[in-house]
Scaffold this active site. Structure first.
Site: not given
Length: 214
Positions: A10, A192-194
């Site tokens: 996602k 970006n999963r940050l």
């Protein structure tokens, strides 16, 4: 045989969580988030939360319960004090609450101490519940082993007869807990999963805010 879930991905990009734009008090931020979530008509039971306790066997145990009330002191839910969760809390009142609202890509985790609400508060809430739920609190010895579904249904039918035309008293073993927080973590999904993770910890009467690496 491995069941791989690698393709469940996602992109998180709906909101951001910046220190200069959020309250210094975590209760205020929680209030903002839950109110914003309530406006999303796709979300059912905004007050659904996961309650984790340390079980009597030493293992952590989690289950979904409903938040029924909160203020600037803590978060209230109700249960059977003789249930697995009730007995676990009696032995170790350190608990963790977590809320996950996927439509807004947000999660809140709260660590704290669970304390029983007053008998008056518990009784008032009990009598606000639907009659069927009141009867259910009497019918179910929560977490105990029972022989069948029919056994439970028969108990309910007998209670319906017993209390027919009468007010249903609150069982002495049923009531509320208020979780008094010592830590909050607010998680906001980001690209970006940050992800944004803002952590509040209690220092005396004040709250300290830190950012955690995602």
């Amino acid at each position: 045989m491995k069941n791989k879930l690698h393709e469940y991905r996602k992109l998180y990009q709906k909101h951001e969580l910046l220190e200069e734009e959020i309250p210094k008090d975590p209760f205020e931020l929680f209030h903002v988030w839950i109110r914003e979530t309530e406006t999303n008509k796709e979300v059912e039971e905004v007050n659904t939360m996961n309650l984790s306790t340390v079980g009597l066997d030493g293992f952590p145990m989690s289950r979904v319960v409903l938040l029924k009330e909160y203020d600037d002191e803590g978060f209230v839910f109700y249960t059977n004090y003789e249930s697995e969760k009730g007995r676990s809390i009696a032995k170790n009142p350190r608990v963790c609450l977590s809320f996950f609202w996927p439509k807004s890509e947000r999660q809140v985790m709260i660590k704290g101490i669970a304390e029983r609400t007053s008998e008056e508060e518990s009784t008032t809430y009990f009598h606000s519940r639907p009659r069927g739920s009141q009867l259910g609190a009497w019918a179910s010895q929560q977490s105990s082993v029972i022989p069948s579904r029919e056994y439970l249904q028969k108990k309910l039918e007998l209670l319906e007869e017993e209390f027919d035309g009468k007010d249903i008293p609150k069982p002495v073993y049923w009531g509320g807990y208020k979780v008094i927080p010592s830590e909050f973590e607010f998680w906001q999904g980001r690209p970006n999963r940050l992800h944004d993770r803002i952590y509040y910890s209690k220092e005396g009467e004040a709250w300290k805010m830190d950012r955690l690496a995602p």
